[in-house]
Structures are given as C-alpha cells and as structure tokens.
Design a protein around this motif. Structure first.
Motif, short mmCIF file in Angstrom:
data_model
loop_
_atom_site.label_atom_id
_atom_site.label_comp_id
_atom_site.label_asym_id
_atom_site.label_seq_id
_atom_site.Cartn_x
_atom_site.Cartn_y
_atom_site.Cartn_z
N GLU A 76 -19.40 -14.31 -28.00
CA GLU A 76 -20.51 -13.90 -28.88
C GLU A 76 -21.84 -14.49 -28.39
O GLU A 76 -22.85 -13.78 -28.32
CB GLU A 76 -20.25 -14.37 -30.31
N ALA A 77 -21.84 -15.77 -28.04
CA ALA A 77 -23.09 -16.43 -27.62
C ALA A 77 -23.63 -15.81 -26.34
O ALA A 77 -24.84 -15.59 -26.21
CB ALA A 77 -22.85 -17.92 -27.42
N PHE A 78 -22.73 -15.49 -25.39
CA PHE A 78 -23.19 -14.91 -24.12
C PHE A 78 -23.73 -13.50 -24.33
O PHE A 78 -24.78 -13.13 -23.78
CB PHE A 78 -22.03 -14.89 -23.12
N ILE A 79 -23.03 -12.67 -25.13
CA ILE A 79 -23.50 -11.31 -25.40
C ILE A 79 -24.86 -11.35 -26.08
O ILE A 79 -25.77 -10.59 -25.73
CB ILE A 79 -22.47 -10.55 -26.27
N GLU A 80 -25.03 -12.27 -27.02
CA GLU A 80 -26.32 -12.37 -27.72
C GLU A 80 -27.44 -12.74 -26.75
O GLU A 80 -28.54 -12.20 -26.82
CB GLU A 80 -26.21 -13.41 -28.85
N HIS A 81 -27.14 -13.65 -25.83
CA HIS A 81 -28.14 -14.03 -24.83
C HIS A 81 -28.54 -12.82 -23.97
O HIS A 81 -29.72 -12.60 -23.69
CB HIS A 81 -27.59 -15.16 -23.96
N CYS A 82 -27.55 -12.04 -23.55
CA CYS A 82 -27.82 -10.85 -22.72
C CYS A 82 -28.70 -9.85 -23.47
O CYS A 82 -29.66 -9.31 -22.90
CB CYS A 82 -26.51 -10.19 -22.30
N PHE A 83 -28.39 -9.58 -24.73
CA PHE A 83 -29.18 -8.61 -25.49
C PHE A 83 -30.60 -9.12 -25.74
O PHE A 83 -31.55 -8.34 -25.75
CB PHE A 83 -28.49 -8.28 -26.81
N ARG A 84 -30.75 -10.43 -25.95
CA ARG A 84 -32.11 -10.97 -26.13
C ARG A 84 -32.94 -10.76 -24.87
O ARG A 84 -34.15 -10.55 -24.95
CB ARG A 84 -32.03 -12.47 -26.43
N ARG A 85 -32.28 -10.82 -23.72
CA ARG A 85 -32.98 -10.66 -22.44
C ARG A 85 -33.08 -9.18 -22.05
O ARG A 85 -33.55 -8.86 -20.96
CB ARG A 85 -32.24 -11.43 -21.34
N ASN A 86 -32.64 -8.27 -22.93
CA ASN A 86 -32.65 -6.83 -22.67
C ASN A 86 -31.88 -6.47 -21.40
O ASN A 86 -32.32 -5.64 -20.59
CB ASN A 86 -34.10 -6.31 -22.58
N LEU A 87 -30.73 -7.09 -21.23
CA LEU A 87 -29.82 -6.76 -20.13
C LEU A 87 -28.83 -5.71 -20.61
O LEU A 87 -28.54 -5.61 -21.81
CB LEU A 87 -29.08 -8.02 -19.65
N LYS A 88 -28.31 -4.91 -19.69
CA LYS A 88 -27.31 -3.90 -20.01
C LYS A 88 -25.92 -4.51 -19.83
O LYS A 88 -25.72 -5.33 -18.92
CB LYS A 88 -27.45 -2.68 -19.09
#
Length: 273
Positions: A76-88
C-alpha cells in the motif's frame, strides 16, 4: 516479601492477557513510536523520487495470505508513493493469490488519488511460468500479456499500448515471500534486460538479499514489517506497518520486563532457602 511471593504464584493466563493487550491496543490506538530509516529502504524511496512523471513501474506481488501481515502494508505504501509522483503502474503476480492482494491495495489507493484504470494503472493478473515467463515478458510483452486480469485485451488501454518490452519499464518492484520471487526478477529480468529492481521481502528472507544490494543488482530493499514502517514514515503515511511496529515494540518491552522480574523472584527465593 509478600509481593514476590504473590507474583511467583501469578496465573499464567494473566500474562497471556497482558501480551494480547500489548498487541491489540497499539493497533487500535497508534503510539507513533519513532522508526529509524535504514539505507536500503531510503534507496527505494529515492529511486521512486528520481523517476520522471509518467514513467511506468511494474509491481509484482509475489506472496500469499500467509505473508500478508508483513508485505501488504509495504504494498500500500509503495503504490501510494507511485500515485503521488504520477507514475503509471503495471500490476502482476508470480503467485496466484498475490495479484488479488495487490489488486485490493491498487484499487483502494487509486480511488483516493482519482486514478483511472487503463490510463494510470493496469492489473495483468497472475502470470505462471517463472523464469521462462520473465525472459519472454522482457523481450515482448505482447507475446506474454494479451489480456488483463478481467480478460480485456491490454492493447485496448492507452497504458497497455505504451509498454511493448522491458525497455519501456523504469523500475520493477517485487513484494516477495519466496520462490518464484525476488531472485527470479534479479537473475532473469535485471541481468538480461537491465531494468532496475527494488524489493520487499519477509524479515526472514531479507539477509539473503544483502549480497545483491552490495553488488548493485538490487537497488533497495524493504525488510519485513520494519521495512514497511520505515517506508510509511518516508511517505508520511500512518498505516499498518507503523501500528504493527508499535505492537512489536510494546510486546518486546513487556517480555523483557517479565524476564527481568522472573529472575528477581528466583534470586529472592534462593536467598530465603
């Protein structure tokens, strides 16, 4: 002393109750105890921070419910970090139950950040075949991935048309509880195609990965629940990782206290004889 005599006859069920409370209470009422950030965890965070917006990250959830307590908070923490950075995000799993667990986390976090399926993330589901599948996946996604986890053609999505081979991936992050898992990604994907690999493993597996960290074949590592708690601290997320570490810390203190008290009572009883 009467106190020591009473404690020496303490019902063991009282001890079981205190341990249970030490586990449950911090999970319900977080204590926010500080967590030191280790270098392997910081490397994962810095790797994500260094990626340009729109980069594609492949997340492989290679675990099952038996390791969910350690690896799901990190997922969960990693996915949230990716979405905050606007990564796909491309999500898949080398374990049958892994892609389902990853899908729960992905959809949960995607709703928070208003991310759209097919444009910002795709779940291509469980992918059997281990080493052979990873070698084929890196050479040509189309040969291996024709439909997503719902049976919809991947090419019908904008993100699906964007990834044709390993060279279109900026990073692979594997959440691994065994075989197949992180070693397959390092040996058969990083070594063949050069894609950077980060990992999260159970605590008992973490020491086995340090040679790969030293050699640079593994960029960073989240080890067990502690690694998840460290990553939650870096991304400023108060999740299950930090609450779990609160529980572990209190239980450890309680057990140390019981051991010390038991020794004091033993010395007292020997002196009286």
């Amino acid at each position: 002393m009467k106190v020591f005599e009473r404690l020496s006859r303490l019902d063991r069920r009282v001890i079981f109750l205190l341990v249970a409370l030490a586990v449950i209470v911090p999970m319900v009422v977080p204590l926010n105890l500080p967590v030191d950030i280790t270098k392997p965890v910081k490397r994962v965070y810095e790797m994500v921070e260094s990626l340009p917006e729109g980069s594609v990250v492949l997340i492989s959830t290679d675990y099952d419910p038996g390791s969910e307590a350690e690896l799901y908070p990190a997922t969960e923490a990693f996915i949230e970090h990716c979405f905050r950075r606007n990564l796909k995000i491309y999500l898949m799993g080398l374990w049958p139950a892994g892609s389902e667990l990853g899908n729960i986390a992905l959809n949960k976090i995607a709703q928070v950040y208003n991310k759209k399926y097919g444009e910002d993330f795709i779940n291509i589901g469980y992918r059997p075949g281990g080493a052979v599948m990873l070698l084929s996946l890196g050479r040509n996604f189309g040969d291996v991935v024709k439909v997503d986890y719902q049976g919809i053609p991947v090419d019908s999505f904008p993100l699906g048309r964007k990834v044709k081979s390993a060279h279109d991936l900026a990073l692979v992050m594997t959440f691994s509880a065994g075989d197949p898992g992180i070693l397959h990604w390092i040996i058969y994907f990083h070594a063949r195609y050069g894609v950077p690999i980060c990992g999260a493993t159970t605590a008992i597996m973490a020491p086995q990965q340090y040679p790969y960290l030293s050699s640079g074949q593994l960029v960073g590592l989240l080890g067990g629940l502690k690694g998840a708690a460290e990553y939650e601290t870096l991304v400023n997320k108060r999740g299950r990782g930090l609450r779990g570490m609160d529980s572990q810390s209190i239980v450890h203190l309680l057990l140390v206290g019981f051991i010390a008290l038991g020794n004091v009572i033993l010395l007292y009883q020997r002196r009286r004889r």
